[in-house]
Design a protein around this motif. Structure first.
Motif, PDB file in Angstrom:
ATOM      1  N   LEU A  92     161.650  32.397  59.885  1.00  0.00           N
ATOM      2  CA  LEU A  92     162.444  33.194  58.950  1.00  0.00           C
ATOM      3  C   LEU A  92     163.234  32.240  58.071  1.00  0.00           C
ATOM      4  CD1 LEU A  92     163.070  36.374  58.831  1.00  0.00           C
ATOM      5  CD2 LEU A  92     165.295  35.728  59.722  1.00  0.00           C
ATOM      6  N   CYS A  93     163.455  32.611  56.831  1.00  0.00           N
ATOM      7  CA  CYS A  93     164.281  31.776  55.954  1.00  0.00           C
ATOM      8  C   CYS A  93     165.718  31.736  56.507  1.00  0.00           C
ATOM      9  CB  CYS A  93     164.272  32.344  54.542  1.00  0.00           C
ATOM     10  SG  CYS A  93     165.382  31.450  53.437  1.00  0.00           S
ATOM     11  N   PRO A  94     166.307  30.558  56.611  1.00  0.00           N
ATOM     12  CA  PRO A  94     167.642  30.456  57.207  1.00  0.00           C
ATOM     13  C   PRO A  94     168.762  30.538  56.188  1.00  0.00           C
ATOM     14  CG  PRO A  94     166.768  28.274  56.874  1.00  0.00           C
ATOM     15  CD  PRO A  94     165.743  29.226  56.321  1.00  0.00           C
ATOM     16  N   TYR A  95     168.500  31.053  54.999  1.00  0.00           N
ATOM     17  CA  TYR A  95     169.587  31.168  54.019  1.00  0.00           C
ATOM     18  C   TYR A  95     170.203  32.558  54.052  1.00  0.00           C
ATOM     19  CZ  TYR A  95     168.550  26.619  51.837  1.00  0.00           C
ATOM     20  OH  TYR A  95     168.376  25.294  51.578  1.00  0.00           O
ATOM     21  N   CYS A  96     169.728  33.488  53.237  1.00  0.00           N
ATOM     22  CA  CYS A  96     170.523  34.712  53.069  1.00  0.00           C
ATOM     23  C   CYS A  96     170.051  35.839  53.984  1.00  0.00           C
ATOM     24  CB  CYS A  96     170.531  35.148  51.607  1.00  0.00           C
ATOM     25  SG  CYS A  96     169.141  36.151  51.101  1.00  0.00           S
ATOM     26  N   GLY A  97     170.832  36.913  53.992  1.00  0.00           N
ATOM     27  CA  GLY A  97     170.586  38.027  54.895  1.00  0.00           C
ATOM     28  C   GLY A  97     169.395  38.887  54.522  1.00  0.00           C
ATOM     29  N   VAL A 140     159.259  34.838  48.174  1.00  0.00           N
ATOM     30  CA  VAL A 140     160.411  33.992  48.513  1.00  0.00           C
ATOM     31  C   VAL A 140     161.100  33.593  47.213  1.00  0.00           C
ATOM     32  CG1 VAL A 140     159.708  32.938  50.690  1.00  0.00           C
ATOM     33  CG2 VAL A 140     158.934  31.931  48.556  1.00  0.00           C
ATOM     34  N   CYS A 141     162.371  33.204  47.298  1.00  0.00           N
ATOM     35  CA  CYS A 141     163.085  32.693  46.123  1.00  0.00           C
ATOM     36  C   CYS A 141     163.112  31.167  46.191  1.00  0.00           C
ATOM     37  CB  CYS A 141     164.489  33.285  46.062  1.00  0.00           C
ATOM     38  SG  CYS A 141     165.655  32.558  47.225  1.00  0.00           S
ATOM     39  N   VAL A 142     163.794  30.548  45.233  1.00  0.00           N
ATOM     40  CA  VAL A 142     163.776  29.084  45.147  1.00  0.00           C
ATOM     41  C   VAL A 142     164.357  28.433  46.402  1.00  0.00           C
ATOM     42  CG1 VAL A 142     166.013  28.887  43.942  1.00  0.00           C
ATOM     43  CG2 VAL A 142     164.278  27.123  43.618  1.00  0.00           C
ATOM     44  N   GLY A 189     166.489  37.844  54.747  1.00  0.00           N
ATOM     45  CA  GLY A 189     165.678  37.563  55.926  1.00  0.00           C
ATOM     46  C   GLY A 189     164.200  37.558  55.632  1.00  0.00           C
ATOM     47  N   CYS A 190     163.763  36.686  54.747  1.00  0.00           N
ATOM     48  CA  CYS A 190     162.347  36.637  54.378  1.00  0.00           C
ATOM     49  C   CYS A 190     161.545  35.895  55.446  1.00  0.00           C
ATOM     50  CB  CYS A 190     162.179  35.916  53.045  1.00  0.00           C
ATOM     51  SG  CYS A 190     162.945  36.791  51.668  1.00  0.00           S
ATOM     52  N   GLY A 191     160.442  36.475  55.828  1.00  0.00           N
ATOM     53  CA  GLY A 191     159.540  35.802  56.753  1.00  0.00           C
ATOM     54  C   GLY A 191     158.832  34.654  56.057  1.00  0.00           C
ATOM     55  N   PRO A 194     167.706  38.009  46.026  1.00  0.00           N
ATOM     56  CA  PRO A 194     166.681  38.222  44.990  1.00  0.00           C
ATOM     57  C   PRO A 194     165.471  39.020  45.452  1.00  0.00           C
ATOM     58  CG  PRO A 194     166.879  35.882  45.580  1.00  0.00           C
ATOM     59  CD  PRO A 194     167.997  36.584  46.258  1.00  0.00           C
ATOM     60  N   ILE A 195     165.070  38.879  46.688  1.00  0.00           N
ATOM     61  CA  ILE A 195     163.852  39.591  47.106  1.00  0.00           C
ATOM     62  C   ILE A 195     164.140  41.084  47.269  1.00  0.00           C
ATOM     63  CG2 ILE A 195     162.036  39.709  48.863  1.00  0.00           C
ATOM     64  CD1 ILE A 195     162.116  37.153  46.939  1.00  0.00           C
ATOM     65  N   VAL A 196     165.323  41.425  47.740  1.00  0.00           N
ATOM     66  CA  VAL A 196     165.734  42.839  47.773  1.00  0.00           C
ATOM     67  C   VAL A 196     165.721  43.400  46.355  1.00  0.00           C
ATOM     68  CG1 VAL A 196     167.822  44.250  47.969  1.00  0.00           C
ATOM     69  CG2 VAL A 196     167.050  42.916  49.919  1.00  0.00           C
TER      70      VAL A 196
HETATM   71 FE1  SF4 Z   1     165.608  32.994  51.758  1.00  0.00          FE
HETATM   72 FE2  SF4 Z   1     165.587  33.660  49.180  1.00  0.00          FE
HETATM   73 FE3  SF4 Z   1     164.546  35.314  51.003  1.00  0.00          FE
HETATM   74 FE4  SF4 Z   1     167.197  34.967  50.873  1.00  0.00          FE
HETATM   75  S1  SF4 Z   1     165.881  35.903  49.293  1.00  0.00           S
HETATM   76  S2  SF4 Z   1     165.953  34.990  52.725  1.00  0.00           S
HETATM   77  S3  SF4 Z   1     167.340  32.803  50.328  1.00  0.00           S
HETATM   78  S4  SF4 Z   1     163.778  33.259  50.458  1.00  0.00           S
END
Ligand code: SF4
Length: 691
Positions: free
Chosen positions: A5-10, A35-37, A12-14, A170-172
């Motif tokens: 899982l991405c360890p940045y924002c909530g 995914v974002c940058v 929670g992108c796989g 951003p993905i939301v």
């Molecule tokens: Fe990671 Fe970006 Fe997805 Fe947030 S939106 S979980 S920062 S890839």
């Protein structure tokens, strides 16, 4: 290929990691491959500036010297024992992080709340989501966002308030835009003092004055009542407190609300009409609501609108907080705040304490009955000489807390500070006596829960560098050395999870049907009871977690900003995040592509205000609050209201000189959630001539 899982924002992108490269996981339901940058560049920071070995020093002005784990653990255990003897249990404080895995959270608090008898284990969710926690608990009887991301693609009207989702989630936001493309009748309303990237995409943007969110919500409710656009059947069968609420919003007629919010009556009526006429309304919020001295009341004012219109428990509708940290949700579930215990239990509840003590094999009364210190109370405890050991793990309070001068002075007074982190240097490490090297993302296995309650197994795909260890293993080893071998028996994170999940059985966040082996096949949303099925959305049966099963209206008045502008400090400074950076840049500051995207700090100022100061683009401006001073290059833009300024919160002393947003902010907090008003403070400006 390893799934994580991405360890940045909530959001929670796989992610999938293939031969050292990261890509979005198409099979993960939350991001469906996107995914974002930040997610895309994760690998670039994984080996930069890592802490490889424990290090210690006797005084803060002495250099660190490497030591063995044996010496480091011996030193820490000795210090815990002497602090217990001299200060009592509450003299020991642990400040953790939404970057923790759920297993890290669980073991840390078992050590603190169960074995050491100190409830002062708080996490940086206190600065981020605690107002949502208390808002949900007060309105619904339990924490937990009721919605799922599928609701983004089922809604008729997204009411986005206090969230710059286009940059911060951003993905939301992509999924929301996808819904509008598929359903052109769908509307996006954005409420934000700034015309953010999110606001630029909105069908209707309400640029309300900072601190007037409750006025706006009550103004909408006032109109819905006036127009009789209520769901009376829902109100009568499933809510309580309506009369007091209706009496409160009677004081918020459109003209008054429009004047306070700085918008037109027409704009207010337009958004109220969308609430009245849309079949499915989804409210999305984040820090602009939570980080407030009335954060809980703001959350409840938004939930009120959903109760008034019956917009909950069905597809495309509901109040949906967007979590900041990757595993803030897991922390909430595992008891990662100083008033909580695992399984959405409360320290203040004697029955809850007894259940957890029994599960942990501890004597009755081992868990103290009073809540522990919030992180700001830890700082106050250091100031008062009441805290003898301050342990910080996976977070950077020397940048992220408000009123940084005061924080630094308190940290200088700390008799013994432990900083447990993957990276070195950090701004907080400057105040450490003992540094413990932690494994980070990709180097330890465990679970995280994202904003839509989706639990994902984050699998390790490489060994930690040097002698770094997973956080949960460090906490467990300290516990064993303190004499609690029976409480910390696990050989793997899967075993930790098995012990933890048993505490969630029958609770609102039931995940007793999950385990690491099952999650290895794919993420699962809770509730996931053992041997049973549950709805993806919460409250689809319209029975809430309160004793009478009814959701509670809140009758709270707007109090506005804790520190409004005045003659001496005439501007409102707002703070926030940028698309590429994450928090205090501990990772993203070490990634070239992101540094190029956001090369330096800045302050946004309206052309009219800039003209009054004779300020040109890029010139330095000194910003002064009652607590501190900072300097930023001016970014002059009509994209901010006159009298309002914006500074990103990412730059600490490692990355720029004297450009810390939190040198200026104040610690006045929501009385219910303890979340400080990081979003707004009063400041004065001065052009720095020649700079
Ligand atoms: Fe990671 Fe970006 Fe997805 Fe947030 S939106 S979980 S920062 S890839």
């Amino acid at each position: 290929m390893v799934r994580t899982l991405c360890p940045y924002c909530g959001v929670g992108c796989g992610l999938e990691v293939v031969e050292g490269r990261v890509r979005g996981d198409r099979a993960h339901p939350s991001n469906q491959g996107m995914v974002c940058v930040k997610g895309a560049t994760l690998m670039e920071a994984i080996d930069r500036d890592r802490l490889h070995t424990p290090m210690a020093r006797a005084r803060l002005d002495a250099p660190f010297r490497p030591i063995s784990w044996e010496t480091a653990l011996g030193m820490l255990v000795d210090r815990l024992r002497t602090t217990l003897a001299e200060y009592g249990p509450e003299g020991i404080c642990l400040y953790g992080s939404g970057q923790f895995l759920t297993e890290d959270y669980y073991v840390a608090q078992k050590l603190m709340k169960g074995c050491l008898g100190s409830n002062s284990f708080d996490a940086n969710s206190r600065l981020c989501m605690s107002s949502s926690v208390s808002g949900y608990v007060q309105s619904f009887g339990a924490d937990g966002p009721p919605c799922t991301y599928d609701d983004l693609e089922a809604t008729d009207c997204a009411f986005v308030i206090g969230a710059n989702a286009a940059e911060c989630h951003p993905i939301v936001f992509n999924r929301l835009l996808r819904q509008r493309r598929a359903n052109p009748a769908m509307r996006i309303v954005v409420v934000d003092p700034r015309p953010t990237e999110t606001a630029r995409q909105a069908d209707l943007h309400l640029p309300i004055r900072p601190g007037t969110d409750i006025d706006l919500a009550h103004g909408i409710a006032h109109l819905l009542l006036r127009w009789d656009r209520l769901d009376r059947r829902f109100l009568e069968a499933h809510t309580s407190g309506f009369e007091a609420f209706a009496a409160t919003v009677a004081h918020y007629p459109p003209e008054t609300v429009a004047r306070r919010c700085g918008i037109t009556v027409d704009a207010l009526e337009a958004v109220a009409r969308l609430w009245a006429e849309s079949g499915r309304v989804l409210t999305l919020w984040s820090m602009g609501i939570n980080q407030s001295s009335e954060g809980t009341a703001k959350v409840r004012a938004l939930i009120n609108l959903h109760l008034l219109t019956g917009q909950i428990g069905k597809p495309g509708a509901g109040p949906f907080s967007l979590t900041g940290q990757p595993n803030a949700m897991g922390g909430r579930e595992a008891g990662g705040l100083s008033h909580l215990l695992p399984g959405y239990r409360f320290i203040a509840d004697a029955g809850h304490r007894a259940q957890v003590e029994a599960h942990w094999g501890l004597a009755p009364g081992s868990i103290a009955p009073q809540r522990g210190r919030t992180v700001w109370e830890m700082i106050e405890g250091l100031e008062a000489g009441e805290v003898g050991l301050f342990w910080v793990a996976a977070t950077n309070p020397a940048v992220s807390l408000p009123d940084l001068e005061r924080v630094r002075a308190a940290l200088l007074r700390s008799p013994f500070t432990v900083v447990q982190d993957a990276y070195y240097p950090t701004e907080t490490a400057e105040f450490a006596h003992l540094l413990l090297p932690a494994a980070q993302w990709g180097e330890k296995t465990g679970t995280m829960t994202n904003s839509e309650r989706m639990v994902t197994l984050c699998q390790a795909f490489r060994d930690p560098p040097g002698e770094a260890r997973p956080d949960w293993q460090i906490f467990a080893e300290v516990g064993r050395r303190l004499g609690f071998a029976a409480q910390f028996p696990w050989g793997s994170a899967a075993e930790v999870f098995d012990e933890y999940k048993a505490l969630t059985g029958g609770r609102p966040c039931d995940m007793s049907g999950l385990d690491h082996a099952l999650l290895a096949a794919g993420p699962r949303r809770w509730p996931s009871p053992a041997g049973g099925e549950a709805d993806a959305r919460l409250y689809t049966d319209l029975r809430f977690a309160t004793p009478d099963g009814r959701a509670r209206f809140a009758a709270c008045h707007s109090r506005g900003l804790a520190e409004p502008p005045d003659d001496g400090y005439p501007f409102v400074l707002t703070t926030g995040r940028l698309y590429g950076h994450w928090h205090t840049q501990t990772r993203t500051g070490r990634i070239e592509k992101i540094r190029k995207l956001h090369p330096h700090p800045f302050i946004e100022i309206h052309p009219r205000d800039a003209a009054k100061l004779d300020l040109s683009e890029g010139e330095a401006v000194e910003v002064r609050s009652r607590r501190g001073v900072a300097r930023f290059p001016a970014r002059i833009t009509a994209g901010i209201a006159p009298g309002v300024l914006f500074v990103p919160m990412h730059w600490g002393s490692l990355w720029a000189e004297n450009a810390e947003a939190n040198a200026l902010t104040h610690p006045i907090a929501c009385p219910d959630s303890g979340e400080p008003e990081l979003k707004a403070c009063a400041v004065a400006l001065r052009r720095v001539s020649g700079a």
